[in-house]
Motif scaffolding. Sequence first.
Motif, PDB file in Angstrom:
ATOM      1  N   GLY A   1       0.793  -1.224   0.000  1.00 53.90           N
ATOM      2  CA  GLY A   1       0.000   0.000   0.000  1.00 53.90           C
ATOM      3  C   GLY A   1       0.821   1.267   0.000  1.00 53.90           C
ATOM      4  N   VAL A   2       2.002   1.248  -0.636  1.00 54.70           N
ATOM      5  CA  VAL A   2       2.839   2.451  -0.712  1.00 54.70           C
ATOM      6  C   VAL A   2       2.895   2.916  -2.164  1.00 54.70           C
ATOM      7  CG1 VAL A   2       4.234   1.827   1.291  1.00 54.70           C
ATOM      8  CG2 VAL A   2       4.955   1.087  -0.990  1.00 54.70           C
ATOM      9  N   PRO A   3       3.028   4.231  -2.387  1.00 54.45           N
ATOM     10  CA  PRO A   3       3.143   4.721  -3.771  1.00 54.45           C
ATOM     11  C   PRO A   3       4.465   4.311  -4.393  1.00 54.45           C
ATOM     12  CG  PRO A   3       3.407   6.531  -2.221  1.00 54.45           C
ATOM     13  CD  PRO A   3       3.006   5.332  -1.413  1.00 54.45           C
ATOM     14  N   LEU A   4       4.448   4.200  -5.709  1.00 52.67           N
ATOM     15  CA  LEU A   4       5.618   3.745  -6.453  1.00 52.67           C
ATOM     16  C   LEU A   4       6.183   4.914  -7.269  1.00 52.67           C
ATOM     17  CD1 LEU A   4       7.330   1.254  -7.388  1.00 52.67           C
ATOM     18  CD2 LEU A   4       5.728   1.037  -9.290  1.00 52.67           C
ATOM     19  N   ALA A   5       7.512   5.093  -7.207  1.00 58.84           N
ATOM     20  CA  ALA A   5       8.209   6.084  -8.029  1.00 58.84           C
ATOM     21  C   ALA A   5       9.047   5.333  -9.051  1.00 58.84           C
ATOM     22  CB  ALA A   5       9.092   6.977  -7.159  1.00 58.84           C
ATOM     23  N   VAL A   6       8.723   5.496 -10.332  1.00 60.61           N
ATOM     24  CA  VAL A   6       9.377   4.748 -11.402  1.00 60.61           C
ATOM     25  C   VAL A   6      10.404   5.649 -12.095  1.00 60.61           C
ATOM     26  CG1 VAL A   6       9.044   3.496 -13.564  1.00 60.61           C
ATOM     27  CG2 VAL A   6       7.324   3.341 -11.751  1.00 60.61           C
ATOM     28  N   PHE A   7      11.652   5.216 -12.081  1.00 60.25           N
ATOM     29  CA  PHE A   7      12.723   5.916 -12.780  1.00 60.25           C
ATOM     30  C   PHE A   7      13.128   5.065 -13.984  1.00 60.25           C
ATOM     31  CE2 PHE A   7      12.963   7.108  -8.329  1.00 60.25           C
ATOM     32  CZ  PHE A   7      13.075   8.492  -8.389  1.00 60.25           C
ATOM     33  N   PRO A   8      12.870   5.528 -15.215  1.00 57.38           N
ATOM     34  CA  PRO A   8      13.170   4.693 -16.389  1.00 57.38           C
ATOM     35  C   PRO A   8      14.657   4.382 -16.480  1.00 57.38           C
ATOM     36  CG  PRO A   8      12.646   6.948 -17.048  1.00 57.38           C
ATOM     37  CD  PRO A   8      12.324   6.847 -15.594  1.00 57.38           C
ATOM     38  N   GLY A   9      14.969   3.083 -16.510  1.00 60.51           N
ATOM     39  CA  GLY A   9      16.370   2.676 -16.574  1.00 60.51           C
ATOM     40  C   GLY A   9      16.568   1.420 -17.392  1.00 60.51           C
ATOM     41  N   GLY A  10      15.538   1.035 -18.167  1.00 64.05           N
ATOM     42  CA  GLY A  10      15.643  -0.169 -18.982  1.00 64.05           C
ATOM     43  C   GLY A  10      15.832   0.172 -20.446  1.00 64.05           C
ATOM     44  N   THR A  11      15.556  -0.805 -21.291  1.00 65.13           N
ATOM     45  CA  THR A  11      15.727  -0.612 -22.734  1.00 65.13           C
ATOM     46  C   THR A  11      14.496   0.031 -23.352  1.00 65.13           C
ATOM     47  OG1 THR A  11      17.153  -2.561 -22.810  1.00 65.13           O
ATOM     48  CG2 THR A  11      16.266  -1.772 -24.898  1.00 65.13           C
ATOM     49  N   LEU A  12      13.305  -0.391 -22.962  1.00 61.19           N
ATOM     50  CA  LEU A  12      12.081   0.090 -23.594  1.00 61.19           C
ATOM     51  C   LEU A  12      11.236   0.969 -22.665  1.00 61.19           C
ATOM     52  CD1 LEU A  12      11.074  -3.174 -25.489  1.00 61.19           C
ATOM     53  CD2 LEU A  12      12.282  -1.176 -26.389  1.00 61.19           C
ATOM     54  N   ASN A  13      11.089   0.606 -21.395  1.00 64.10           N
ATOM     55  CA  ASN A  13      10.382   1.440 -20.412  1.00 64.10           C
ATOM     56  C   ASN A  13       8.954   1.779 -20.841  1.00 64.10           C
ATOM     57  OD1 ASN A  13      12.871   1.784 -18.779  1.00 64.10           O
ATOM     58  ND2 ASN A  13      13.537   3.042 -20.497  1.00 64.10           N
ATOM     59  N   HIS A  14       8.209   0.775 -21.308  1.00 64.81           N
ATOM     60  CA  HIS A  14       6.859   1.017 -21.824  1.00 64.81           C
ATOM     61  C   HIS A  14       5.942   1.645 -20.784  1.00 64.81           C
ATOM     62  CE1 HIS A  14       7.442  -0.789 -25.696  1.00 64.81           C
ATOM     63  NE2 HIS A  14       7.801  -1.949 -25.191  1.00 64.81           N
ATOM     64  N   PHE A  15       5.938   1.100 -19.576  1.00 60.90           N
ATOM     65  CA  PHE A  15       5.014   1.579 -18.540  1.00 60.90           C
ATOM     66  C   PHE A  15       5.314   3.029 -18.188  1.00 60.90           C
ATOM     67  CE2 PHE A  15       3.983   1.991 -13.940  1.00 60.90           C
ATOM     68  CZ  PHE A  15       2.602   1.896 -14.050  1.00 60.90           C
ATOM     69  N   ALA A  16       6.588   3.348 -17.987  1.00 59.17           N
ATOM     70  CA  ALA A  16       6.959   4.719 -17.634  1.00 59.17           C
ATOM     71  C   ALA A  16       6.562   5.691 -18.737  1.00 59.17           C
ATOM     72  CB  ALA A  16       8.460   4.802 -17.364  1.00 59.17           C
ATOM     73  N   TYR A  17       6.824   5.334 -19.991  1.00 54.55           N
ATOM     74  CA  TYR A  17       6.520   6.242 -21.096  1.00 54.55           C
ATOM     75  C   TYR A  17       5.023   6.458 -21.251  1.00 54.55           C
ATOM     76  CZ  TYR A  17      11.425   5.741 -22.423  1.00 54.55           C
ATOM     77  OH  TYR A  17      12.786   5.742 -22.436  1.00 54.55           O
ATOM     78  N   ASP A  18       4.227   5.417 -21.006  1.00 58.94           N
ATOM     79  CA  ASP A  18       2.785   5.579 -21.110  1.00 58.94           C
ATOM     80  C   ASP A  18       2.234   6.488 -20.009  1.00 58.94           C
ATOM     81  OD1 ASP A  18       2.548   4.112 -23.383  1.00 58.94           O
ATOM     82  OD2 ASP A  18       1.893   2.273 -22.419  1.00 58.94           O
ATOM     83  N   LEU A  19       2.970   6.641 -18.927  1.00 55.41           N
ATOM     84  CA  LEU A  19       2.588   7.579 -17.878  1.00 55.41           C
ATOM     85  C   LEU A  19       3.123   8.981 -18.139  1.00 55.41           C
ATOM     86  CD1 LEU A  19       3.066   5.458 -14.630  1.00 55.41           C
ATOM     87  CD2 LEU A  19       0.928   6.416 -15.483  1.00 55.41           C
ATOM     88  N   GLY A  20       3.900   9.153 -19.207  1.00 52.98           N
ATOM     89  CA  GLY A  20       4.491  10.447 -19.484  1.00 52.98           C
ATOM     90  C   GLY A  20       5.818  10.656 -18.790  1.00 52.98           C
ATOM     91  N   ILE A  21       6.427   9.571 -18.282  1.00 50.37           N
ATOM     92  CA  ILE A  21       7.721   9.650 -17.609  1.00 50.37           C
ATOM     93  C   ILE A  21       8.787   9.200 -18.601  1.00 50.37           C
ATOM     94  CG2 ILE A  21       9.133   8.776 -15.709  1.00 50.37           C
ATOM     95  CD1 ILE A  21       6.483   8.202 -14.215  1.00 50.37           C
TER      96      ILE A  21
END
Length: 498
Positions: A280-300
């Motif tokens: 139940g804690v918020p997640l902070a996603v820092f893009p560090g992979g090759t594709l980062n689909h989830f982060a990019y779809d969030l505008g990150i």
Amino acid sequence: MSTSSGFSFPGRWRATFHQRDLAVFQRVADRHWPGAEPVLPRLSRSANHGLLWFGAAAGMAALGSSARSRRAALRGIASLAVASAAINTVGKGAVRRERPIVDLVPVMRQLKRQPFTTSFPSGHAASAAAFATGVALESKGWGAVVAPVAAAVAASRVYTGVHYPSDVVAGAALGIGAAFALRGVVPTRGQLPPPGRPPADAPALTAGEDLVVVVNRESGSATAAAAVIRDALPLASTVECAPADLPGCLEKAARQGKALGVCGGDGTVNMAAAVAATHGVPLAVFPGGTLNHFAYDLGIETVHDTVTALTSGDAVRVDLGRFRPGPQGPEGADGYFLNAFSLGVYPELVRTRERWAPRIGGWPAGVLAAFEALRGSRPLTAEVQGRERPLWLLFVGNGLFRRVGPAPGRRHNLADGLLDVRAVHGGRTPGLRLLAAAIAGPLTRSPVHAAVRRRKVRLSGLTPGTPYAYDGEVASSGTELTIDKLPEALTVYCPMPA
């Protein structure tokens, strides 16, 4: 000495226009341009057949640290292709203008090989302007880098005596128009409507206080991103872990801080999302992979996007895809996915790609994997919603994937409560069927492809050990699988649209 222009336009307007054009051309030829002589002729030659711009695009894609750089490079090349097609099919044939008399230009400036096509409009100027405009439409930063080079290439065509100034101006206008015409067909990322994002309450963590960031040291660009995180969030605790240690590191981090941070690819983010939702804690996603689909779809797209959201406390709720039984196999255990779940050729492709990537690189490994998967695979047989059928591919997306031009694009809403289900039916030509499915897009039906939205998908009759993929990870199934969603189960920091 003749100065005939070769224009097909009649009368006085033609003569007046050409006289003024020629006067400007002669002023350029007569003037000494300090530093231009060793640069502009070489630059003009390097742009032949678009080689300069293809090299620039490759450099942008390799050196850029975000998807924006790759999009800018791709849009630049696509805009150049549109401009070149317009020049070659319409422009050169519409106005058959002779080239300027090269004797008017100093010998040191002249190109060794003189062009033989008609002069109006300038193809080099069109390509340069199209590439620079296309790049700038996706990335203002890269556009500022490319624009001076494009302007120099356009100017070099007059400097070396192969075009009149009006040829260059017309070519540049055509190139800019080609880039904007392409944008009308294939929107830029900035043109797309902001994703639907239910806002969520999350603490503002100034300088990263009470944030623990787990970094997968073997993911894409995660190690470099970790250094940026430490500089931007000096009060955050950053822990670098090997892939085998990630589950334990994530569990410990979720218990220690007010938020869980993760830096890695989609598989790493998948693990972190499951842990964050459980605790139940918020997640902070820092893009560090090759594709980062989830982060990019969030505008990150960059580390600083997440830093901005953390500092202001901006967060949203997103759905979490679920499949049962999960990859560990025991009764009642769940597996989760943020992007997509799939069976068929794709899991085999992932396995082959992961095997070859350390030896030959990610993209070559992907091409090789696709070739092997399509060449050697047979359709799997499964009962989907109680109906047995052969399948080359079953794709289940966490939210509806919308189209950007001819290719699948981003998800508009990551909390729509729906699964994007696409099936490619079995047959003798898997490559053609998969291509037809990609072109058809979402929410369609055909003899080879079906795409619908569902809240739950039930699979049975699977051969035990059938591979499936979820967010780039591969596991094996039993005889049955149930796929659904946990609506708005995850809170994620992300920047709010302006």
